[in-house]
Write an enzyme that holds these catalytic residues in place. Structure first.
Site, PDB file in Angstrom:
ATOM      1  N   CYS A  40       1.020  -1.063  -0.059  1.00 23.92           N
ATOM      2  CA  CYS A  40      -0.090  -0.083  -0.007  1.00 23.92           C
ATOM      3  C   CYS A  40       0.834   0.583   0.186  1.00 23.92           C
ATOM      4  O   CYS A  40       1.783   1.359   0.276  1.00 23.92           O
ATOM      5  CB  CYS A  40      -1.315  -0.206   1.012  1.00 23.92           C
ATOM      6  SG  CYS A  40      -2.112   1.712   1.440  1.00 23.92           S
ATOM      7  N   SER A  43       0.079   3.246   1.826  1.00 22.49           N
ATOM      8  CA  SER A  43       1.180   4.009   3.439  1.00 22.49           C
ATOM      9  C   SER A  43       2.642   2.912   3.653  1.00 22.49           C
ATOM     10  O   SER A  43       3.519   3.704   4.096  1.00 22.49           O
ATOM     11  CB  SER A  43      -0.213   3.270   4.371  1.00 22.49           C
ATOM     12  OG  SER A  43      -0.933   4.701   4.317  1.00 22.49           O
ATOM     13  N   HIS A  79       5.315   5.227   1.845  1.00 22.61           N
ATOM     14  CA  HIS A  79       5.267   6.377   2.905  1.00 22.61           C
ATOM     15  C   HIS A  79       6.524   6.247   3.579  1.00 22.61           C
ATOM     16  O   HIS A  79       7.598   6.986   3.958  1.00 22.61           O
ATOM     17  CB  HIS A  79       4.080   6.775   3.365  1.00 22.61           C
ATOM     18  CG  HIS A  79       3.435   7.621   2.202  1.00 22.61           C
ATOM     19  ND1 HIS A  79       3.435   8.633   1.522  1.00 22.61           N
ATOM     20  CD2 HIS A  79       1.521   7.653   2.618  1.00 22.61           C
ATOM     21  CE1 HIS A  79       2.717   8.788   1.158  1.00 22.61           C
ATOM     22  NE2 HIS A  79       1.430   8.196   1.259  1.00 22.61           N
ATOM     23  N   HIS A  98       0.497  -3.659   5.673  1.00 23.01           N
ATOM     24  CA  HIS A  98      -0.735  -3.620   6.557  1.00 23.01           C
ATOM     25  C   HIS A  98      -2.052  -4.216   6.211  1.00 23.01           C
ATOM     26  O   HIS A  98      -3.160  -3.570   6.326  1.00 23.01           O
ATOM     27  CB  HIS A  98      -0.573  -2.573   7.097  1.00 23.01           C
ATOM     28  CG  HIS A  98      -0.960  -1.339   6.126  1.00 23.01           C
ATOM     29  ND1 HIS A  98      -0.031  -0.483   5.775  1.00 23.01           N
ATOM     30  CD2 HIS A  98      -2.347  -0.925   5.516  1.00 23.01           C
ATOM     31  CE1 HIS A  98      -0.735  -0.056   4.657  1.00 23.01           C
ATOM     32  NE2 HIS A  98      -1.555   0.101   4.547  1.00 23.01           N
ATOM     33  N   CYS A 150      -7.033  -2.847   4.117  1.00 30.20           N
ATOM     34  CA  CYS A 150      -7.106  -1.728   3.799  1.00 30.20           C
ATOM     35  C   CYS A 150      -7.610  -0.794   2.207  1.00 30.20           C
ATOM     36  O   CYS A 150      -8.291  -0.012   2.495  1.00 30.20           O
ATOM     37  CB  CYS A 150      -5.493  -1.158   3.531  1.00 30.20           C
ATOM     38  SG  CYS A 150      -5.010   0.760   3.547  1.00 30.20           S
TER      39      CYS A 150
HETATM   40 ZN   LIG Z   1      -3.016   0.868   3.561  1.00 31.15          ZN
END
Ligand SMILES: [Zn+2]
Ligand SMILES: [Zn+2]
Length: 368
Positions: free
Chosen positions: A38, A40, A43, A59, A166
């Site tokens: 993902c 995230s 990041h 995640h 997610c």
């Molecule tokens: Zn995510």
């Protein structure tokens, strides 16, 4: 077990042997089948969001319960589960009022890289490793809080179900739960990646008559049409705000969604909504960034500005609902999985998402 470790920002992930402890009270050991990658995670790899390192990232996972710790009552060995990165205490005012995604007991611990009791189950060569978002799914196994396990029907393919953990929950939930898109309405979605495509299909499922997808990548816009977009706007070529107004008789859209996480596109998202319309912010902007709005028009034009965290999810209700729609052929998951990798290929998977080539790279963790 094998797991992918991030030791420092802006470095490659390292696949190595990792020790994982038995689940403690209220915890579950899951043998992971698959994990999505993902933005995230990106990041954190890029250092624009921080989490304690070294950590096992990931995640967006699903798998099979391998063992349960003491006092676990809602899942049992052999259950197929999707993992939620917002476990919840079940007791606080948010949990009690149907907003477990805002559970403040969990929120306080989310950035610690530890489980609910403040310790880690992961280590390498005797040195502790941090968890990530209570999941750490770039691994063959994970120990997670019981409340983060959502039991699903065993016939559902786990590599698809993982994405519900997610991107799908976040996007579909933003349309259905946060915005409550009404039949016949006009929706506009900025960003046609994993989350944005799901805001598009969530709007389709809720009955939006027109769905406008906005991106700068023509390949992503083509895919948006598959997920339910009725119009596409390439923001690299035209003024996207003017283009949305043109498609809506000068009004703006009833619902607008931002699935990029940049203050500039968040502002555009606000401008694309009609007066009285609903503006939903989904993308996570860099820590410390601020959003500027014209103070006078905020009042005069009465747009409803809503944040949507994890699609305002009630994971134990919404994730099975989403999977029911998938099994009924009404919600697309297969089309999200554009690339598959082994755990050893984790850095290739990261690059495929970075470059925009992949919608969702999936790490296949268990072929049994
Ligand atoms: Zn995510
Ligand atoms: Zn709570």
């Amino acid at each position: 077990m094998k797991a992918a470790i991030l030791e420092a920002p802006a470095t490659d992930l390292l696949v190595d042997r990792v020790d994982i402890q038995e689940p403690r009270s209220g915890e579950v050991l899951v043998r992971l089948a698959a994990s999505g990658v993902c933005h995230s995670d990106l990041h954190v790899v890029h250092g624009t969001q921080t989490t304690p390192l070294p950590a096992v990232l990931g995640h967006e996972g699903a798998g099979v319960v391998e063992a349960v710790g003491p006092n676990v009552t809602s899942v049992k060995v052999g259950d197929h589960v999707v993992l939620s990165w917002t476990p919840n205490c079940g007791q606080c005012a948010y949990c009690q009022s149907g907003h477990p995604n805002l559970c403040q007991v969990v929120y306080a611990k989310m950035g610690t890289g530890l489980l609910m009791d403040g310790t880690s189950r992961l280590s390498r060569s005797g040195k502790p490793l941090y968890h990530y978002s209570f999941i750490s799914s770039f691994a063959e196994y994970c120990v997670v809080p019981e409340s983060g396990c959502v039991v699903i029907e065993p016939g559902i393919p786990l590599d698809k179900a993982a994405l519900v953990g997610c991107a799908v929950m976040t996007g579909v939930g933003a349309a259905i739960n946060t915005a409550r898109v009404q039949p016949g309405s006009v929706a506009a979605v900025i960003g046609a990646g994993g989350v944005g495509l799901n805001a598009i299909q969530g709007s389709r499922l809720a009955g939006a008559a027109s769905i406008i997808a906005i991106d700068v990548n023509p390949a992503k816009l083509a895919r948006a049409l598959v997920f339910g977009a009725t119009h596409v706007i390439n923001a690299a070529e035209v003024d996207a705000i003017a283009a949305v107004r043109e498609l809506t008789k000068g009004m703006g859209a009833d619902y607008t969604f931002e699935a990029v996480g940049r203050p500039e596109t968040m502002r555009q998202c606000w401008e694309m909504a009609r007066p009285g319309g609903t503006v939903v912010m989904i993308g996570i902007a860099p820590a410390g960034s601020e959003l500027s709005l014209p103070a006078n028009r905020v009042v005069r034009e009465e747009r409803h500005l809503l944040g949507s965290f994890y699609g305002s999810a009630r994971p134990h209700i919404d994730m099975p609902m989403i999977l029911n729609l998938y099994m009924a052929g009404k919600l697309l998951l297969d089309e999200l999985v554009t690339h598959r990798f082994s755990l050893e290929q984790i850095n290739e998977a990261v690059h495929s998402l970075e470059s925009g080539e992949a919608i969702r790279p999936v790490i296949v963790l268990d072929n049994r």
